[in-house]
Design a protein around this motif. Structure first.
Motif, PDB file in Angstrom:
ATOM      1  N   ILE A 179       0.835  -1.215   0.000  1.00 17.86           N
ATOM      2  CA  ILE A 179       0.000   0.000   0.000  1.00 17.86           C
ATOM      3  C   ILE A 179       0.865   1.258   0.000  1.00 17.86           C
ATOM      4  O   ILE A 179       0.549   2.251  -0.665  1.00 17.86           O
ATOM      5  CB  ILE A 179      -0.958  -0.024   1.224  1.00 17.86           C
ATOM      6  N   GLN A 180       2.000   1.176   0.706  1.00 18.17           N
ATOM      7  CA  GLN A 180       2.854   2.377   0.840  1.00 18.17           C
ATOM      8  C   GLN A 180       3.802   2.601  -0.341  1.00 18.17           C
ATOM      9  O   GLN A 180       4.433   3.644  -0.427  1.00 18.17           O
ATOM     10  CB  GLN A 180       3.695   2.244   2.117  1.00 18.17           C
ATOM     11  N   ARG A 181       3.902   1.647  -1.234  1.00 21.72           N
ATOM     12  CA  ARG A 181       4.895   1.776  -2.328  1.00 21.72           C
ATOM     13  C   ARG A 181       4.671   3.049  -3.149  1.00 21.72           C
ATOM     14  O   ARG A 181       3.536   3.420  -3.454  1.00 21.72           O
ATOM     15  CB  ARG A 181       4.774   0.576  -3.271  1.00 21.72           C
ATOM     16  N   ASP A 182       5.766   3.649  -3.571  1.00 22.92           N
ATOM     17  CA  ASP A 182       5.667   4.860  -4.392  1.00 22.92           C
ATOM     18  C   ASP A 182       5.086   4.571  -5.778  1.00 22.92           C
ATOM     19  O   ASP A 182       4.533   5.456  -6.422  1.00 22.92           O
ATOM     20  CB  ASP A 182       7.070   5.476  -4.587  1.00 22.92           C
ATOM     21  N   ASP A 183       5.244   3.312  -6.233  1.00 16.38           N
ATOM     22  CA  ASP A 183       4.725   3.001  -7.574  1.00 16.38           C
ATOM     23  C   ASP A 183       3.295   2.445  -7.511  1.00 16.38           C
ATOM     24  O   ASP A 183       2.821   1.821  -8.461  1.00 16.38           O
ATOM     25  CB  ASP A 183       5.669   2.042  -8.314  1.00 16.38           C
ATOM     26  N   VAL A 184       2.609   2.692  -6.390  1.00 13.64           N
ATOM     27  CA  VAL A 184       1.187   2.292  -6.278  1.00 13.64           C
ATOM     28  C   VAL A 184       0.343   3.552  -6.081  1.00 13.64           C
ATOM     29  O   VAL A 184       0.586   4.333  -5.166  1.00 13.64           O
ATOM     30  CB  VAL A 184       0.987   1.294  -5.105  1.00 13.64           C
ATOM     31  N   ASP A 185      -0.647   3.757  -6.981  1.00 17.48           N
ATOM     32  CA  ASP A 185      -1.504   4.946  -6.893  1.00 17.48           C
ATOM     33  C   ASP A 185      -2.851   4.642  -6.243  1.00 17.48           C
ATOM     34  O   ASP A 185      -3.517   5.549  -5.735  1.00 17.48           O
ATOM     35  CB  ASP A 185      -1.805   5.493  -8.303  1.00 17.48           C
ATOM     36  N   ALA A 186      -3.311   3.399  -6.348  1.00 21.18           N
ATOM     37  CA  ALA A 186      -4.654   3.059  -5.852  1.00 21.18           C
ATOM     38  C   ALA A 186      -4.630   1.612  -5.377  1.00 21.18           C
ATOM     39  O   ALA A 186      -3.852   0.794  -5.882  1.00 21.18           O
ATOM     40  CB  ALA A 186      -5.677   3.235  -6.971  1.00 21.18           C
ATOM     41  N   VAL A 187      -5.534   1.311  -4.411  1.00 22.00           N
ATOM     42  CA  VAL A 187      -5.475   0.010  -3.740  1.00 22.00           C
ATOM     43  C   VAL A 187      -6.813  -0.710  -3.859  1.00 22.00           C
ATOM     44  O   VAL A 187      -7.862  -0.131  -3.549  1.00 22.00           O
ATOM     45  CB  VAL A 187      -5.138   0.214  -2.240  1.00 22.00           C
ATOM     46  N   LEU A 188      -6.768  -1.961  -4.300  1.00 23.19           N
ATOM     47  CA  LEU A 188      -7.987  -2.766  -4.372  1.00 23.19           C
ATOM     48  C   LEU A 188      -7.856  -3.895  -3.348  1.00 23.19           C
ATOM     49  O   LEU A 188      -6.956  -4.737  -3.468  1.00 23.19           O
ATOM     50  CB  LEU A 188      -8.145  -3.314  -5.798  1.00 23.19           C
ATOM     51  N   VAL A 230      -9.196   3.751  -2.446  1.00 21.85           N
ATOM     52  CA  VAL A 230      -9.369   2.322  -2.163  1.00 21.85           C
ATOM     53  C   VAL A 230     -10.679   1.820  -2.749  1.00 21.85           C
ATOM     54  O   VAL A 230     -11.715   2.468  -2.578  1.00 21.85           O
ATOM     55  CB  VAL A 230      -9.491   2.088  -0.625  1.00 21.85           C
ATOM     56  N   LEU A 231     -10.646   0.668  -3.394  1.00 24.50           N
ATOM     57  CA  LEU A 231     -11.869  -0.086  -3.655  1.00 24.50           C
ATOM     58  C   LEU A 231     -11.778  -1.312  -2.755  1.00 24.50           C
ATOM     59  O   LEU A 231     -10.910  -2.166  -2.950  1.00 24.50           O
ATOM     60  CB  LEU A 231     -11.976  -0.496  -5.128  1.00 24.50           C
ATOM     61  N   CYS A 232     -12.655  -1.368  -1.742  1.00 23.87           N
ATOM     62  CA  CYS A 232     -12.591  -2.459  -0.769  1.00 23.87           C
ATOM     63  C   CYS A 232     -13.761  -3.409  -1.005  1.00 23.87           C
ATOM     64  O   CYS A 232     -14.918  -2.998  -1.011  1.00 23.87           O
ATOM     65  CB  CYS A 232     -12.666  -1.874   0.646  1.00 23.87           C
ATOM     66  N   GLU A 233     -13.451  -4.690  -1.195  1.00 22.44           N
ATOM     67  CA  GLU A 233     -14.512  -5.698  -1.328  1.00 22.44           C
ATOM     68  C   GLU A 233     -15.425  -5.633  -0.092  1.00 22.44           C
ATOM     69  O   GLU A 233     -14.983  -5.238   0.986  1.00 22.44           O
ATOM     70  CB  GLU A 233     -13.878  -7.095  -1.423  1.00 22.44           C
ATOM     71  N   LYS A 234     -16.670  -6.017  -0.264  1.00 21.26           N
ATOM     72  CA  LYS A 234     -17.550  -6.082   0.900  1.00 21.26           C
ATOM     73  C   LYS A 234     -17.099  -7.235   1.785  1.00 21.26           C
ATOM     74  O   LYS A 234     -16.558  -8.212   1.256  1.00 21.26           O
ATOM     75  CB  LYS A 234     -19.016  -6.220   0.524  1.00 21.26           C
ATOM     76  N   PRO A 235     -17.308  -7.206   3.100  1.00 20.88           N
ATOM     77  CA  PRO A 235     -17.761  -6.063   3.876  1.00 20.88           C
ATOM     78  C   PRO A 235     -16.593  -5.121   4.167  1.00 20.88           C
ATOM     79  O   PRO A 235     -15.447  -5.550   4.178  1.00 20.88           O
ATOM     80  CB  PRO A 235     -18.234  -6.715   5.176  1.00 20.88           C
ATOM     81  N   LEU A 236     -16.912  -3.835   4.429  1.00 25.11           N
ATOM     82  CA  LEU A 236     -15.847  -2.924   4.861  1.00 25.11           C
ATOM     83  C   LEU A 236     -15.228  -3.506   6.129  1.00 25.11           C
ATOM     84  O   LEU A 236     -14.023  -3.523   6.301  1.00 25.11           O
ATOM     85  CB  LEU A 236     -16.435  -1.538   5.119  1.00 25.11           C
ATOM     86  N   SER A 237     -16.084  -4.002   7.006  1.00 28.30           N
ATOM     87  CA  SER A 237     -15.626  -4.795   8.150  1.00 28.30           C
ATOM     88  C   SER A 237     -16.833  -5.512   8.721  1.00 28.30           C
ATOM     89  O   SER A 237     -17.928  -4.961   8.711  1.00 28.30           O
ATOM     90  CB  SER A 237     -15.038  -3.900   9.238  1.00 28.30           C
ATOM     91  N   PRO A 238     -16.655  -6.716   9.249  1.00 27.37           N
ATOM     92  CA  PRO A 238     -17.780  -7.349   9.940  1.00 27.37           C
ATOM     93  C   PRO A 238     -18.125  -6.563  11.215  1.00 27.37           C
ATOM     94  O   PRO A 238     -19.215  -6.725  11.751  1.00 27.37           O
ATOM     95  CB  PRO A 238     -17.245  -8.743  10.310  1.00 27.37           C
TER      96      PRO A 238
END
Ligand code: ISE
Length: 335
Positions: A61-70, A92-100
């Motif tokens: 997630i922190q990498r400089d060559d990453v712009d968006a996180v799935l 971020v595009l987070c799969e459901k659920p965001l959290s239980p």
């Protein structure tokens, strides 16, 4: 502009999202596939020509060559990874659920509100499915009058080992909760939950939820994760001037030997293939435009689904009708 995407999780959904990002979305590039299993990550990375492979999600997630996180890792990791992405201001595009856990959803909401801009989209892909889009349109354009009731059916072929009626509410039904809120434009206010009394040797039984909404509608959801015959998601929205049915199996019908047949998908991926593609395209486009997609599910929607799921599970355990208690909606999520 090309957005470099990290896909976290190389399971069923991670591999599907990696394929969509790599093959179907102009403007996006599959930068890294990350999974605690290096073998799993490498398999997907090789298949879809990702630049990098990783086993440490936070580092990816922190990498400089990453712009968006799935995020498509196990459910319990979603909130923590979403918070990590917000910390470095990455969408971020987070799969459901965001959290239980509703409390963990609220932590994401607080972090996003503190940033003052929406960076989180939840993978409630049915908002991009043509059937749900048409149902919503028939209601919004007054074709069926005022909505009175909605019936929803959610059937999987076979529940994974250890899946219970409780998990049908916390894992499968959240799609229904979001679709109901989205289509009706109302909040779910109460929930009751029932299981058949039959003894089917420990197998996950179907559950039936009965809910009321803030606009006075009555809504049912049947989740049957052992339906045996196919993946089947459908329903009916009933208005005071008409009714609209939606969903069903593949649109192809085979006629031969004095009979007619249609076939079902084995799971949700073929059924919602177009919806996943549209959702991911809309997500990438919204990042490029700098404006969240208006129909996207927000962290607030993820929180609501999580509260309804938790309350529904409580209702199943108690056999009582439970009230859904939501926190106050923060300004960031108000239209
Ligand atoms: C699964 O986790 C999903 O997200 C699918 O979309 C759903 O249909 C299935 O019931 C869930 O278990």
């Amino acid at each position: 502009m090309t957005l470099r995407v990290a896909v976290i999780g190389a399971g069923i959904m991670g591999s599907d999202h990696a394929r969509i990002i790599a093959e179907d979305i102009p403007g996006a590039k599959l930068q890294i596939v990350c999974d605690v299993s290096e073998v799993a990550a490498r398999r997907i990375a090789d298949e879809f020509a990702a630049e990098q492979v990783g086993t440490d999600a936070l580092a990816a997630i922190q990498r400089d060559d990453v712009d968006a996180v799935l995020i498509a890792s196990p459910d319990e990791t979603h909130a923590e990874l979403t918070l990590a992405a917000l910390k470095v201001h990455k969408p971020v595009l987070c799969e459901k659920p965001l959290s239980p856990s509703p409390l963990d959803c609220l932590k994401v909401i607080e972090a996003e509100s503190a940033l003052g801009r929406r960076l989180v989209q939840i993978g409630f892909m049915r908002r991009y499915d043509s059937a749900y889009t048409e149902v919503k349109h028939s209601l919004d354009s007054k074709q069926i009058g005022t909505a009175i009731m909605m019936h929803n059916f959610h059937r999987n072929v076979e529940a994974p080992a250890g899946f219970s009626g409780m998990m049908a509410i916390t894992n499968s039904a959240p799609h229904e909760f979001d679709a109901i809120r989205y289509v009706l434009g109302a909040e779910i206010t109460t929930v009751s939950a029932y299981e058949p009394g039959l003894d089917n040797q420990g197998a996950c039984k179907p559950v039936l939820l009965v809910m009321e909404t803030s606009s006075g509608q009555l809504v049912t959801v049947e989740v049957n994760n052992n339906a045996a015959y196919g993946y089947d998601v459908r329903g009916e929205l009933i208005g005071d001037r008409g009714s609209v049915s939606f969903g069903g199996q593949t649109p192809v019908q085979l006629d031969k030997a004095l009979s007619s047949s249609t076939s079902y998908a084995a799971d949700w991926r073929p059924r919602f293939e177009d919806a996943y593609r549209r959702q991911n395209k809309a997500w990438i486009q919204s990042i490029i435009n700098g404006n969240p997609d208006p129909i996207a599910a927000t962290a607030w929607d993820g929180y609501c689904a999580s509260v309804i799921a938790q309350t529904g599970a409580g209702a199943l355990a108690s056999g009582q009708r439970h009230k859904i208690e939501l926190a106050k909606k923060p300004a960031l999520y108000r239209e």
